[in-house]
Design a protein around this motif. Structure first.
Motif, PDB file in Angstrom:
ATOM      1  N   TYR A   1      27.106  16.615   2.452  1.00  0.00           N
ATOM      2  CA  TYR A   1      27.183  15.357   2.989  1.00  0.00           C
ATOM      3  C   TYR A   1      28.156  15.650   4.433  1.00  0.00           C
ATOM      4  O   TYR A   1      27.721  14.919   5.250  1.00  0.00           O
ATOM      5  CB  TYR A   1      27.852  14.343   2.122  1.00  0.00           C
TER       6      TYR A   1
ATOM      7  N   HIS B   1      30.530  18.284  -2.378  1.00  0.00           N
ATOM      8  CA  HIS B   1      30.201  17.296  -1.571  1.00  0.00           C
ATOM      9  C   HIS B   1      29.821  18.084   0.006  1.00  0.00           C
ATOM     10  O   HIS B   1      29.921  17.357   0.794  1.00  0.00           O
ATOM     11  CB  HIS B   1      31.184  16.111  -1.373  1.00  0.00           C
TER      12      HIS B   1
ATOM     13  N   PHE C   1      30.475  12.069   4.654  1.00  0.00           N
ATOM     14  CA  PHE C   1      29.663  12.238   5.892  1.00  0.00           C
ATOM     15  C   PHE C   1      30.131  11.641   6.993  1.00  0.00           C
ATOM     16  O   PHE C   1      29.981  12.412   8.171  1.00  0.00           O
ATOM     17  CB  PHE C   1      28.311  11.325   5.338  1.00  0.00           C
TER      18      PHE C   1
ATOM     19  N   PRO D   1      30.365   9.860  -0.841  1.00  0.00           N
ATOM     20  CA  PRO D   1      29.563  10.442  -0.132  1.00  0.00           C
ATOM     21  C   PRO D   1      29.411   9.903   1.331  1.00  0.00           C
ATOM     22  O   PRO D   1      29.521  10.792   2.412  1.00  0.00           O
ATOM     23  CB  PRO D   1      28.162  10.322  -0.825  1.00  0.00           C
TER      24      PRO D   1
ATOM     25  N   TYR E   1      21.936   8.645  -2.508  1.00  0.00           N
ATOM     26  CA  TYR E   1      22.778   8.692  -1.489  1.00  0.00           C
ATOM     27  C   TYR E   1      22.210   8.823  -0.065  1.00  0.00           C
ATOM     28  O   TYR E   1      22.782   8.031   0.981  1.00  0.00           O
ATOM     29  CB  TYR E   1      23.866   9.785  -1.719  1.00  0.00           C
TER      30      TYR E   1
END
Length: 382
Positions: free
Chosen positions: A202, A199, A59, A55, A272
């Protein structure tokens, strides 16, 4: 527009994430421990706590891509650069890990069948680390559409709604992936968890930070560091406790089912997101001190791409040598810290040394500095 930007936090974040990746891939050998004992549970905890790595990398990719590519830019040139950065290393290491087994210890597997090769290329299954490349390639391909959609919501003042909606979609997707794998076919889980919705939140969160970097920094500075640490630590204990309870109840890891971890998937963003905040705070702290430790973290982050690619080979080879010399195994306490430290040191040394070797450096992402996990450039700060 293509901007040349540099964020002082990013290399530290990459360093933290690369260390976490190695911790995950060393501790995951708890499955080779016969029975559930303290060593088993400790490694389960490390495995869960360090799972923020992917993650964080996603990001970062959203953050630096959105900061560099905005407004009018050549989409064809964007794709050319992205594919040049990622495809050659992915193809090379897929071929390598198809021939060399890195599960537990090192060994040669022989020439793979065509079906195995196709599966490895499509799903990143040649080794346990390559699934990330399948995921990031999708984000590269979809980036122009993602950022265009984000900017529409941003102009309408509805970014908060967008982020909450994507969080809901991502959580629902991952929970359904577990249920599908548990009640339909485990192969479906393997496929679904590698698709970009798993994902997406993120990545878009990174885009938001790119568009509002100073606002992000200001809000984070206004928060109590103790509160941020408490949120991350409390969430880690809850998630780790879920895994431990499931394993203890089943009597082994193999005795659990994918369905058990649906609640974990529902709650993992609550861990997270605070962890990202904690890591940014840690990056600021290290950057202000300008010590050897901060320099080491930054350098490790600068070489994170190559480290990510090669560390399974180092772990497997290191384990084989360690077991041969000591007679120990993955069921013994000293193995885990030793293999972790060896993997960190040797992976870094190999990747840094490869920077001076043209073809090796290219395969490990060291031939040129930009492009690793988000195409970050290195000009003076702003």
């Amino acid at each position: 527009m293509i901007a040349v930007v540099w964020f002082r936090e990013v290399e530290y974040l990459r360093g933290f994430a690369a260390l976490a990746v190695i911790a995950v891939h060393v501790s995951m050998n708890f499955t080779r421990i016969p029975g559930v004992d303290l060593l088993f549970l400790l490694n389960v905890a490390v495995y869960i706590f360090a799972h923020f790595a992917v993650p964080v990398f996603i990001f970062i990719s959203g953050w630096v891509l959105a900061a560099r590519y905005f407004g009018e830019y050549s989409i064809l040139e964007f794709y050319r650069r992205r594919m040049r950065t990622i495809l050659l290393p992915y193809l090379f290491f897929t071929a390598l890990y198809l021939l060399v087994n890195v599960e537990g210890t090192i060994g040669f597997t022989g020439v793979p069948e065509p079906g195995r090769v196709a599966e490895a290329l499509l799903l990143g299954t040649a080794a346990y680390n390559l699934w990330f490349f399948v995921l990031i390639i999708q984000f590269y391909l979809l980036y122009p559409l993602i950022v265009r959609g984000y900017d529409r919501f941003d102009r309408a003042g509805a970014v908060a709604f967008l982020l909450l909606a994507l969080l809901f979609v991502q959580v629902l997707w991952n929970a359904c992936a577990h249920l599908t794998g548990a009640f339909v076919d485990p192969e479906w889980y393997t496929v679904l968890i590698r698709l970009f919705p798993s994902h997406l939140f993120y990545f878009v969160l990174g885009v938001f930070v790119a568009r509002h970097t100073e606002r992000f920094r200001s809000v984070l500075r206004s928060l109590s560091p103790a509160g941020v640490f408490a949120a991350a630590g409390g969430s880690a204990l809850i998630l780790g406790g879920m895994w431990m309870a499931a394993v203890l109840r089943a009597g082994s890891f193999s005795g659990t089912t994918l369905a058990v971890f649906c609640i974990y998937r529902l709650l993992e963003p609550l861990y997270y997101v605070p962890v990202i905040a904690v890591l940014v705070l840690a990056a600021w702290c290290l950057d202000e001190r300008r010590s050897r430790v901060s320099g080491a973290f930054r350098s490790f982050g600068e070489h994170s791409y190559g480290i990510y690619l090669i560390h399974p080979l180092v772990i497997a080879a290191g384990a084989a040598v360690w077991f041969s010399i000591t007679g120990l195994s993955w069921a013994d306490w000293p193995t885990y810290p030793v293999i972790f430290l060896v993997a960190v040191a040797v992976s870094y040394a190999v990747v840094r040394g490869a920077a001076g070797i043209p073809y090796a450096g290219c395969l490990l992402g060291e031939a040129r500095r930009p492009g690793r996990f988000g195409d970050l450039q290195h000009p003076p700060r702003y």
